[in-house]
Design a protein around this motif. Structure first.
Motif, PDB file in Angstrom:
ATOM      1  N   ARG A  50       1.176  32.196 -62.685  1.00 46.05           N
ATOM      2  CA  ARG A  50       1.862  30.937 -62.698  1.00 46.05           C
ATOM      3  C   ARG A  50       1.298  29.854 -63.376  1.00 46.05           C
ATOM      4  N   THR A  51       0.037  29.741 -63.058  1.00 42.62           N
ATOM      5  CA  THR A  51      -0.759  28.652 -63.803  1.00 42.62           C
ATOM      6  C   THR A  51      -0.590  28.747 -65.454  1.00 42.62           C
ATOM      7  N   TRP A  52      -0.887  30.177 -65.612  1.00 41.65           N
ATOM      8  CA  TRP A  52      -0.990  30.421 -67.118  1.00 41.65           C
ATOM      9  C   TRP A  52       0.212  30.031 -67.778  1.00 41.65           C
ATOM     10  N   SER A  53       1.618  30.334 -67.182  1.00 47.70           N
ATOM     11  CA  SER A  53       2.697  29.847 -67.550  1.00 47.70           C
ATOM     12  C   SER A  53       2.674  28.289 -67.771  1.00 47.70           C
ATOM     13  N   ALA A  54       2.189  27.395 -66.970  1.00 46.73           N
ATOM     14  CA  ALA A  54       2.418  26.051 -66.887  1.00 46.73           C
ATOM     15  C   ALA A  54       1.395  25.437 -67.908  1.00 46.73           C
ATOM     16  N   TYR A  55       0.077  26.065 -68.021  1.00 45.27           N
ATOM     17  CA  TYR A  55      -1.067  25.598 -68.800  1.00 45.27           C
ATOM     18  C   TYR A  55      -1.415  26.129 -70.049  1.00 45.27           C
ATOM     19  N   THR A 107      -5.494  40.634 -54.290  1.00 44.24           N
ATOM     20  CA  THR A 107      -5.680  41.070 -55.451  1.00 44.24           C
ATOM     21  C   THR A 107      -4.342  40.361 -56.303  1.00 44.24           C
ATOM     22  N   GLY A 108      -3.169  40.895 -55.552  1.00 46.05           N
ATOM     23  CA  GLY A 108      -1.858  40.578 -56.046  1.00 46.05           C
ATOM     24  C   GLY A 108      -1.776  38.955 -56.022  1.00 46.05           C
ATOM     25  N   LEU A 109      -2.087  38.342 -55.044  1.00 44.24           N
ATOM     26  CA  LEU A 109      -2.063  36.767 -54.901  1.00 44.24           C
ATOM     27  C   LEU A 109      -2.837  36.031 -55.983  1.00 44.24           C
ATOM     28  N   LEU A 110      -4.083  36.680 -56.169  1.00 41.59           N
ATOM     29  CA  LEU A 110      -4.927  36.235 -57.413  1.00 41.59           C
ATOM     30  C   LEU A 110      -4.069  36.339 -58.643  1.00 41.59           C
ATOM     31  N   TRP A 111      -3.470  37.450 -59.035  1.00 44.95           N
ATOM     32  CA  TRP A 111      -2.570  37.661 -60.030  1.00 44.95           C
ATOM     33  C   TRP A 111      -1.575  36.815 -60.046  1.00 44.95           C
TER      34      TRP A 111
END
Length: 800
Positions: A221-226, A212-216
């Motif tokens: 990370r992608t949220w910050s980039a996209y 779950t932490g990995l998915l978060w």
């Protein structure tokens, strides 16, 4: 050689003067002949050198992820005077690294069910004046996405907690066969501290919690980039009201707030799933007669907190939480922090509670996983059925004969997402159980439902094979039909006999390309069979509480043999599929070519924002569309020149989306050239609410001019099929492919069948581009603003 500066933004320094009061422009950069062709590649990507037909290229603006390139000779093209009939400056927007850049993209394979369910959100039928029904449709898809997250984490709990810590470590024979579990085994460790069942479960909970932490982490990370790429804002103009698709709304490509909310809710849901798995066995033991009263009371309090957390998660998912009609820059910071943090604290408290010493407690049988997986399967089936009813109601309100599956594409795709999630979860559980147990039969194994679900896989594959056979038969029929058409198209009137092999090859390519239009039937049959067989598997598991092989004992020999065969074959197919999945992911991590192949899959599947599942692969269009919008708007504003945005395949979809995001006054100075485009053939049919006939017609009227090129041998691109006189105006007649049937003076060597590639090699491409440029008017030729409109135009420029 690279220049990170925005050349259009610095146009004043390049000799371009600001607009005069009457709307005229003066200076070297404002000559009427200046023109720009902005090329956007399609799926699979392309190098700047190949797009520009020159190995010497320079980056004009952008970064290593996505950038605009020019030929070195065109680097300072705006400074040079240009004639009205001169060739346009050519730029290439390269965005392939958004989907297939580095090796971590291979991890996105694990997110395939999440990507598929996110597609279902955008596949709803066209609806006007039915906002409540549309919102209910989106709510149902978000609930399906939430169940997929719980299913994935529950599968991890099944592997780590049930099969490993509870069953194998609690069974002497299994623990002896796996020495690394010795410290968890009561017999092997001599009653060590970690050997108590609750402590084993608390330790094993690290695995699903880490997942779950990995998915978060991946989502953030992608949220910050996209999602954090802010689109260009502009003051509203009256023409904005004429856009018939949500893709033109200012906040459509800015999902920062929504994804943050959903990420918090899904992370909390995963942690709460682990909490329930850890605490359920201990609470069941404490509620038995003679159990410790204090621990039983603590179990009740933790259960109340678990229910409250679940209600909070569902509430957050049910609330959409963003506005598309404006740039929603708010961020629910307190919710985003507190919801996952509260779930994590509850998990830690439950782990302490479960790890409390309970002398005489022994692990037997299975953890209550059958109930969990059965409830999830039932809930998913019910939601999908309701979703189909809602989609049908929306379709009936505004029927669209071109819509795939009569508007039921979204529910069908949601069904396949649930099936993918079930197969992946069940496959991992089955393989781990076989690895731990071998052939000894020392542990109970995974829940019965997972075995039933595996047993129906061969039946689904039989249906798929039957559909493949139908497609093959249909291809042969189409090829025979196309033979006469090919001979007619290439008949030069000389009366010489034609090459039969060449004719068959061209006819076969046309027939195979036409199979794309049969995809709705394939998906509809597959999803319906999957739903029915899934319901049968759930009913069989609930009624018998035994595996199919065990439940068929005492029945007819034929039935028993079929059940045993289906169970064994299903388990074997899951094992093979799991190995192929792991092998493909490992190869993609190391091999850039294989990673690019996976990138093509994401090019198609991740165009849409993450509106239903925050753990889906990120939406590259939330970076690409603002990039293109900024480039077109700033260049036309700085130079007043003519601009053709030229999109191939998926690049044509990005080009259309970027055009919708422009101010209407800028959009009227832009021409659109699409080729090999899936705008109507795929997106218009499968996403009718956003690319339906009304939306594409409005795009045709809003841009200055639009031409679309396609081939009959292209399996992806096709005509736009606009109604009335708009259709012939946009769609050119199908391009010849191959360009020449045999050898002649112009083509002395055999011409290849190009299909979906190399549209620019056709002479018609340059002809259509020049025609579009001729129809465009530079800014100097545009009349000055109407009286009273000057203030509005100024506010629009300042907002940019």
């Amino acid at each position: 050689m690279e220049h990170a500066e925005e050349r259009a933004s610095n146009a004043g320094a390049n000799g371009t003067a600001e607009p005069s009061e009457g709307g005229e422009r003066t200076g070297a950069g404002a000559t009427t002949g200046i023109a720009l062709e902005l090329l956007v590649h399609g799926v699979g990507g392309a190098t700047p050198g190949r797009m520009l037909n020159d190995p010497r290229t320079v980056r004009i603006t952008g970064d290593d992820t996505a950038a605009v390139f020019r030929r070195v000779d065109d680097e300072e093209a705006e400074k040079r005077p240009s004639s009205p009939g001169g060739a346009p400056i050519r730029e290439a927007y390269v965005w392939c690294n958004l989907t297939s850049g580095n090796g971590t993209r291979a991890l996105w394979l694990l997110l395939l069910p999440f990507m598929v369910v996110n597609l279902a959100h955008w596949m709803r039928p066209t609806a006007r004046n039915h906002q409540r029904t549309v919102r209910f449709y989106g709510l149902l898809v978000r609930l399906v996405g939430l169940t997929l997250t719980v299913l994935l984490v529950a599968a991890a709990c099944e592997v780590a907690l049930d099969l490993t810590a509870w069953q194998c470590a609690g069974t002497r024979a299994c623990a002896e066969a796996h020495s690394w579990l010795g410290f968890l085994s009561p017999t092997e460790s001599g009653g060590g501290w970690w050997s108590e069942p609750g402590r084993r479960l608390a330790l094993a909970a690290v695995v699903p919690a880490a997942l779950t932490g990995l998915l978060w982490v991946l989502s953030r990370r992608t949220w910050s980039a996209y999602e954090s790429q802010q689109p260009m804002a502009h003051a509203p103009e009256p023409a904005d009201e004429n856009i018939r698709t949500a893709l033109g709304r200012p906040g459509f490509w800015y999902g920062r707030r929504l994804v943050a909310r959903l990420r918090a809710a899904h992370t909390a849901a995963g942690l709460l799933t682990v909490t329930a798995a850890v605490g359920s066995a201990a609470a069941r033991h404490d509620r038995e007669a003679g159990g410790p009263a204090a621990l039983a009371a603590l179990a009740g309090l933790l259960n109340v907190a678990l229910i409250a957390g679940t209600v909070a998660v569902v509430w957050v998912v049910c609330r959409r939480g963003r506005s598309e009609r404006r740039l929603d820059k708010e961020l629910d910071a307190r919710l985003v922090r507190l919801l996952p943090a509260g779930a994590l604290v509850l998990l830690l408290l439950t782990a302490v509670y479960a790890g409390w010493s309970r002398p005489g407690w022994r692990s037997t049988g299975r953890l209550p996983g059958d109930t969990t997986f059965g409830t999830l399967a039932l809930l998913q089936g019910l939601i999908v059925v309701v979703l189909a009813v809602v989609a049908h109601l929306l379709y009936r309100a505004h029927p669209d004969p071109r819509a795939a599956m009569r508007g039921l594409g979204g529910p069908a795709v949601a069904t396949l997402a649930c099936a993918l999630g079930g197969v992946m979860s069940g496959g991992v559980s089955q393989r781990v159980a076989d690895w731990l147990d071998g052939t000894g039969g020392t542990i109970e194994g995974p829940p019965v439902l997972l075995t039933w679900q595996a047993s129906v896989i061969p039946a689904v594959l039989l249906v798929v094979l039957g559909l493949i056979g139908w497609l093959a038969r249909r291809t042969l029929q189409l090829r025979r039909t196309e033979l006469d058409a090919v001979e007619h198209d290439y008949d030069d009137g000389s009366g010489e006999p034609m090459d039969a092999a060449r004719t068959r090859r061209i006819a076969r390519m046309r027939a195979m390309a036409a199979l794309t239009d049969r995809a709705p039937r394939i998906l509809g049959v597959t999803s319906a069979v999957t739903l029915l067989l899934g319901a049968a598997a759930l009913a069989g598991a609930r009624l018998t509480d035994e595996t199919p092989g065990e439940a068929s004992h005492g029945a007819y020999a034929l039935l028993q043999g079929a059940a045993d065969t289906a169970q064994a074959l299903g388990s074997w197919l899951i094992g093979v599929g799991f190995l192929l999945f792991v092998t493909w992911g490992r190869r993609a991590y190391k091999d850039p070519a294989a990673r690019r192949t996976i990138g093509i899959l994401w090019d198609v599947g991740t165009f849409w924002p993450r509106a239903s599942h925050p753990f889906a692969p990120p939406c590259y269009a939330e970076r690409a569309v603002p990039d293109l919008t900024w480039r077109m708007a700033t260049w036309t504003e700085a130079t007043g020149g003519r601009l053709v945005i030229s999109g191939h395949s998926q690049g044509s979809v990005l080009a259309a989306a970027a055009a919708w995001q422009l101010k209407p006054s800028v959009r009227k100075r832009v021409a659109l050239l699409t080729y090999g485009s899936p705008l109507e053939r795929l997106y218009g049919r499968w996403f009718p609410a956003h690319f339906g006939p009304a939306a594409l017609t409005s795009l045709h009227h809003d841009v200055a001019c639009w031409r679309n090129l396609y081939r009959l041998t292209d399996p992806i691109g096709g005509p736009v099929h606009l109604p009335g006189d708009c259709g012939p105006e946009v769609d050119r007649a199908p391009l010849k492919d191959p360009l020449a049937y045999g050898r002649d003076r112009e083509y002395p060597l055999p011409s290849p069948i190009l299909g979906h590639s190399d549209y620019q090699a056709d002479p018609c491409f340059a002809e259509e581009r020049e025609e579009l440029l001729a129809r465009l008017r530079p800014r100097e030729a545009v009349p000055g603003p109407r009286p009273g409109a000057e203030a509005q135009g100024s506010s629009g420029r300042s907002s940019e």
